[in-house]
Design a protein around this motif. Structure first.
Motif: not given
Length: 283
Positions: A61-80
């Motif tokens: 996932s590559l987010l561009f700088e003109d995104s507005d707000g936050l993108f919640h990322n979670r996975d089974s590796l324990g990342n949140d």
């Protein structure tokens, strides 16, 4: 010898009421996309896909700088955690992982979702991940361009290294009349895509003019220089992926990339049996 495709246009893709994309698929384009399997240039405003599995590939996932707000990322590796505008997240799914990304309330996420292939010998490695914050990405600045090295290396400027196959990812903007040069090693697959505006991609004696939203796929046997030029009267925004070619046949079935139909069936059964892990309920 270097191969340069004709300009490629994506297919319109809409999922639900909160996801729209221009979608590029190797299934349609062919081996010229190697090592990429899929590129979605998207805008997401609502949770859309829910928790879903991946295996045998990497999801980037590559987010561009003109995104507005936050993108919640979670996975089974324990990342949140929340991805912020300009961030990059690389999930090497390997033997299998479960993943979920969704915009927080009132967010508008603009970026690229990319599936990256791996050699068959690496499909069943343990899952791994890499988060690169935008503030930690070095920038190549000159009078007419600003290029973030989101991953890998360009023009002697190094960012974080890929946790999977070797790859460079650039996120650049260029003023009218500007030019950016990227040197690529041998046996690489390069993908250049306009995010906004039109540009020319020059490789040797070959020039491809990309209209807004189009891409070009390049394959190198030896080293090559890729020149990106803005001949328009407006600034342009582009992305470049430069990765080691895998050069193997494979089968893609949605979020799974494997060496055979039998392996696809096996990984689906493993997912149904809960063997790819899980993530807690959203919060």
């Amino acid at each position: 010898m270097t191969f340069v495709s004709e300009p490629i246009s994506g297919a319109d893709l809409t999922v639900g009421s909160g996801f729209k994309a221009e979608s590029f698929r190797a299934a349609d384009i062919g081996e010229a996309m190697d090592p990429l399997v899929m590129v979605d240039h998207y805008v997401m405003t609502e949770p859309t896909f829910g928790a879903h599995p991946h295996a045998g590939m990497s999801a980037v996932s590559l987010l561009f700088e003109d995104s507005d707000g936050l993108f919640h990322n979670r996975d089974s590796l324990g990342n949140d955690f929340d991805l912020q505008p300009g961030d990059l997240y690389w999930l090497s799914a390997g033997s299998g992982a479960v993943h979920d990304e969704s915009p927080r309330a009132n967010a508008r996420i603009h970026g690229l979702q990319v599936f990256v292939n791996v050699p068959q010998t690496r499909r069943f490695e343990s899952p791994a991940s890499l988060l690169v914050r935008s503030k930690d990405m070095p920038v190549i600045n000159n009078a007419d361009s600003r290029v973030k090295v989101a991953l890998g290396e360009s023009n002697g400027v190094r960012s974080a290294a890929s946790p999977s196959i070797p790859m460079t990812i650039l996120d650049g903007t260029m003023q009218p009349g500007g030019r950016f040069l990227h040197g690529s090693a041998a046996n690489r697959g390069i993908w250049v895509q306009t995010v906004k505006g039109s540009l020319d991609v020059v490789v040797g004696k070959t020039t491809r003019h990309l209209a807004p939203g189009q891409a070009v796929a390049i394959k190198t046997d030896g080293s090559a220089k890729i020149s990106i030029r803005n001949a328009s009267r407006e600034s342009v925004h582009f992305a470049l992926f430069d990765g080691a070619q895998v050069a193997e046949t494979y089968v893609q079935d949605g979020p799974f990339v494997m060496g055979s139909r039998e392996q696809i069936a096996d990984i689906k059964a493993a997912y149904e049996a809960g063997q790819l892990g899980s993530i807690p309920d959203n919060h």
